[in-house]
Design a protein around this motif. Structure first.
Motif, PDB file in Angstrom:
ATOM      1  N   ARG A 160       0.791  -1.350  -0.035  1.00 30.21           N
ATOM      2  CA  ARG A 160      -0.074  -0.199   0.052  1.00 30.21           C
ATOM      3  C   ARG A 160       0.936   1.375  -0.058  1.00 30.21           C
ATOM      4  NH1 ARG A 160      -4.939  -1.668   4.242  1.00 30.21           N
ATOM      5  NH2 ARG A 160      -6.145  -2.558   2.793  1.00 30.21           N
ATOM      6  N   ASN A 161       2.028   1.231   0.798  1.00 34.33           N
ATOM      7  CA  ASN A 161       2.846   2.537   0.948  1.00 34.33           C
ATOM      8  C   ASN A 161       3.504   2.554  -0.568  1.00 34.33           C
ATOM      9  OD1 ASN A 161       2.144   2.865   3.543  1.00 34.33           O
ATOM     10  ND2 ASN A 161       3.911   1.841   4.351  1.00 34.33           N
ATOM     11  N   THR A 162       3.843   1.566  -0.938  1.00 32.12           N
ATOM     12  CA  THR A 162       4.484   1.721  -2.331  1.00 32.12           C
ATOM     13  C   THR A 162       3.672   2.120  -3.295  1.00 32.12           C
ATOM     14  OG1 THR A 162       5.939  -0.240  -1.779  1.00 32.12           O
ATOM     15  CG2 THR A 162       6.041   0.286  -4.087  1.00 32.12           C
ATOM     16  N   ALA A 163       2.274   1.678  -3.368  1.00 31.57           N
ATOM     17  CA  ALA A 163       1.393   2.163  -4.233  1.00 31.57           C
ATOM     18  C   ALA A 163       0.990   3.604  -4.176  1.00 31.57           C
ATOM     19  CB  ALA A 163       0.119   1.243  -4.096  1.00 31.57           C
ATOM     20  N   ALA A 164       1.067   4.004  -2.787  1.00 28.34           N
ATOM     21  CA  ALA A 164       0.790   5.445  -2.786  1.00 28.34           C
ATOM     22  C   ALA A 164       2.049   6.119  -3.034  1.00 28.34           C
ATOM     23  CB  ALA A 164       0.507   5.617  -1.175  1.00 28.34           C
ATOM     24  N   SER A 165       3.193   5.789  -3.003  1.00 23.63           N
ATOM     25  CA  SER A 165       4.253   6.617  -3.420  1.00 23.63           C
ATOM     26  C   SER A 165       4.357   6.448  -4.955  1.00 23.63           C
ATOM     27  CB  SER A 165       5.723   5.829  -3.008  1.00 23.63           C
ATOM     28  OG  SER A 165       6.788   6.464  -3.638  1.00 23.63           O
ATOM     29  N   ILE A 166       3.991   5.315  -5.578  1.00 26.53           N
ATOM     30  CA  ILE A 166       3.927   5.433  -7.033  1.00 26.53           C
ATOM     31  C   ILE A 166       2.924   6.363  -7.780  1.00 26.53           C
ATOM     32  CG2 ILE A 166       3.493   4.023  -8.994  1.00 26.53           C
ATOM     33  CD1 ILE A 166       5.038   1.796  -7.823  1.00 26.53           C
ATOM     34  N   ARG A 167       1.789   6.453  -6.991  1.00 24.17           N
ATOM     35  CA  ARG A 167       0.423   7.343  -7.243  1.00 24.17           C
ATOM     36  C   ARG A 167       0.864   8.601  -7.192  1.00 24.17           C
ATOM     37  NH1 ARG A 167      -3.826   6.688 -10.152  1.00 24.17           N
ATOM     38  NH2 ARG A 167      -4.646   4.647  -9.023  1.00 24.17           N
ATOM     39  N   GLN A 168       1.445   8.963  -6.257  1.00 22.92           N
ATOM     40  CA  GLN A 168       1.896  10.439  -5.776  1.00 22.92           C
ATOM     41  C   GLN A 168       3.035  10.938  -7.117  1.00 22.92           C
ATOM     42  OE1 GLN A 168       3.909  11.322  -2.312  1.00 22.92           O
ATOM     43  NE2 GLN A 168       3.476  13.377  -2.313  1.00 22.92           N
ATOM     44  N   ARG A 169       3.892   9.939  -7.241  1.00 23.49           N
ATOM     45  CA  ARG A 169       4.810  10.480  -8.493  1.00 23.49           C
ATOM     46  C   ARG A 169       4.078  10.566  -9.774  1.00 23.49           C
ATOM     47  NH1 ARG A 169       7.801   7.147 -12.150  1.00 23.49           N
ATOM     48  NH2 ARG A 169       9.641   8.253 -12.703  1.00 23.49           N
ATOM     49  N   GLU A 170       3.230   9.534  -9.957  1.00 28.27           N
ATOM     50  CA  GLU A 170       2.487   9.754 -11.249  1.00 28.27           C
ATOM     51  C   GLU A 170       1.469  11.139 -11.268  1.00 28.27           C
ATOM     52  OE1 GLU A 170       1.113   8.339 -14.902  1.00 28.27           O
ATOM     53  OE2 GLU A 170       2.551   7.251 -13.885  1.00 28.27           O
ATOM     54  N   GLU A 171       0.776  11.408 -10.121  1.00 28.74           N
ATOM     55  CA  GLU A 171       0.114  12.388 -10.168  1.00 28.74           C
ATOM     56  C   GLU A 171       0.652  13.718 -10.342  1.00 28.74           C
ATOM     57  OE1 GLU A 171      -2.087  12.342  -6.371  1.00 28.74           O
ATOM     58  OE2 GLU A 171      -3.541  10.681  -7.222  1.00 28.74           O
ATOM     59  N   THR A 172       2.026  13.815  -9.793  1.00 31.57           N
ATOM     60  CA  THR A 172       3.139  15.013  -9.975  1.00 31.57           C
ATOM     61  C   THR A 172       3.332  14.997 -11.372  1.00 31.57           C
ATOM     62  OG1 THR A 172       3.937  14.554  -7.730  1.00 31.57           O
ATOM     63  CG2 THR A 172       5.092  15.883  -9.170  1.00 31.57           C
ATOM     64  N   GLN A 173       3.693  13.910 -11.950  1.00 30.62           N
ATOM     65  CA  GLN A 173       4.032  14.070 -13.585  1.00 30.62           C
ATOM     66  C   GLN A 173       2.873  14.474 -14.435  1.00 30.62           C
ATOM     67  OE1 GLN A 173       7.262  12.129 -15.214  1.00 30.62           O
ATOM     68  NE2 GLN A 173       6.232  14.073 -16.019  1.00 30.62           N
ATOM     69  N   VAL A 178       0.463  18.583 -17.576  1.00 33.04           N
ATOM     70  CA  VAL A 178      -0.775  19.657 -17.830  1.00 33.04           C
ATOM     71  C   VAL A 178       0.146  20.812 -17.976  1.00 33.04           C
ATOM     72  CG1 VAL A 178      -2.698  20.656 -16.976  1.00 33.04           C
ATOM     73  CG2 VAL A 178      -2.586  18.023 -17.124  1.00 33.04           C
ATOM     74  N   CYS A 179       0.636  21.404 -17.164  1.00 33.89           N
ATOM     75  CA  CYS A 179       1.360  22.688 -16.858  1.00 33.89           C
ATOM     76  C   CYS A 179       2.078  23.115 -18.229  1.00 33.89           C
ATOM     77  CB  CYS A 179       1.999  22.870 -15.744  1.00 33.89           C
ATOM     78  SG  CYS A 179       1.035  22.921 -14.126  1.00 33.89           S
ATOM     79  N   ILE A 180       2.655  22.052 -18.665  1.00 36.19           N
ATOM     80  CA  ILE A 180       3.767  22.473 -19.745  1.00 36.19           C
ATOM     81  C   ILE A 180       3.411  22.072 -21.289  1.00 36.19           C
ATOM     82  CG2 ILE A 180       5.767  22.191 -18.066  1.00 36.19           C
ATOM     83  CD1 ILE A 180       6.357  19.850 -19.680  1.00 36.19           C
ATOM     84  N   VAL A 240      11.172  21.964 -22.181  1.00 37.58           N
ATOM     85  CA  VAL A 240       9.949  21.580 -21.992  1.00 37.58           C
ATOM     86  C   VAL A 240      10.104  19.754 -21.464  1.00 37.58           C
ATOM     87  CG1 VAL A 240       9.108  23.305 -23.614  1.00 37.58           C
ATOM     88  CG2 VAL A 240       9.500  20.930 -24.378  1.00 37.58           C
ATOM     89  N   GLU A 241      11.052  19.317 -21.632  1.00 30.02           N
ATOM     90  CA  GLU A 241      10.969  17.857 -21.438  1.00 30.02           C
ATOM     91  C   GLU A 241      11.359  17.783 -19.707  1.00 30.02           C
ATOM     92  OE1 GLU A 241      10.097  15.015 -22.688  1.00 30.02           O
ATOM     93  OE2 GLU A 241       9.533  16.189 -24.494  1.00 30.02           O
TER      94      GLU A 241
END
Length: 244
Positions: A160-173, A178-180, A240-241
């Motif tokens: 669960r913790n690892t999934a949350a970490s990957i999810r956070q990274r994915e959302e940040t990405q 979206v911003c760029i 932009v990358e």
């Protein structure tokens, strides 16, 4: 499948080759008005294909990592429902199949379940997937999972913790993309402006640029302009990358 490598299909190869030769033709016509320039720039096709291959590889790895997140969330839910770790991955295969039918991750899980029935260890299979995928999230999960299995840690909490970490990274990405997104579009448009300006001047004032062609000084000046143009395009693309 080794996701760190990619082989174009014949259709993709023909498509990208046509793209390059059209670009080569436009540059040769606008900067030099010479078939010799077209021939000289033709070997650049290899570099162009390499760049396209890297783009496809990165896109495929990102997609695999997104699907893997769904997989480990399904594994976590199955473990919480009382399944064994091996059976939890079987349940995850069905869940991934429902969400991403015919996807890369579904195929990988099919292979994984089959290999488990042949008495290969889950840790070994996950580490192998991590190595072949080239995805940071999958590698992190595989290493943490292998360590947890050896130490007898709480697998449900760890997953669960690892999934949350990957999810956070994915959302940040996703937020960064979206911003760029608008900036990437601007960069592509601005990259085409110099070529469009040259084309407009050539059409609107046919003899205006004649002095720049078929003489040593003109070739030098246009070559400098082309070098600056390519350098600006490369710099803009790198700006932009953004990797997380």
């Amino acid at each position: 499948m080794d996701y760190r490598r990619y082989q174009f299909t014949w259709g993709e190869l023909a498509k990208h080759s046509l793209e390059y030769f059209l670009l080569d033709g436009a540059v040769s016509l606008l900067f030099y008005r010479s078939w010799a320039a077209f021939v000289i720039f033709s070997p650049g096709l290899l570099l162009f294909l390499r760049m396209k291959r890297e783009e496809v590889k990165k896109k495929r790895i990102r997609e695999l990592e997104r699907q893997f997140l769904t997989c480990i969330e399904a594994v976590s839910n199955a473990l919480a429902a009382g399944y064994s770790v091996e059976n939890a991955f079987g349940e995850a295969k069905r869940e991934v199949g429902r969400v991403y039918e015919g996807s890369l991750m579904e195929k990988e899980l099919s292979v994984l379940v089959t290999q488990l029935s042949l008495n290969r260890t889950l840790e070994e299979l996950l580490l192998d997937l991590a190595k072949r995928s080239g995805a940071e999230g999958i590698r992190s999960f595989a290493e943490v999972f292998a360590a947890a299995k050896k130490s007898g840690g709480n697998l449900i909490a760890i997953i669960r913790n690892t999934a949350a970490s990957i999810r956070q990274r994915e959302e940040t990405q996703e937020e960064i993309w979206v911003c760029i997104a608008a900036k990437k579009l601007e960069q592509k448009v601005m990259s085409g402006v110099p070529l469009l300006m040259l084309a407009y001047v050539s059409v609107a004032s046919p003899g205006f640029l004649d002095v720049m062609y078929h003489n040593a000084m003109g070739i030098i000046v246009m070559s400098i302009c082309l070098f600056v143009y390519v350098l600006a395009w490369i710099l803009g693309k790198h700006i932009v990358e953004i990797e997380v």
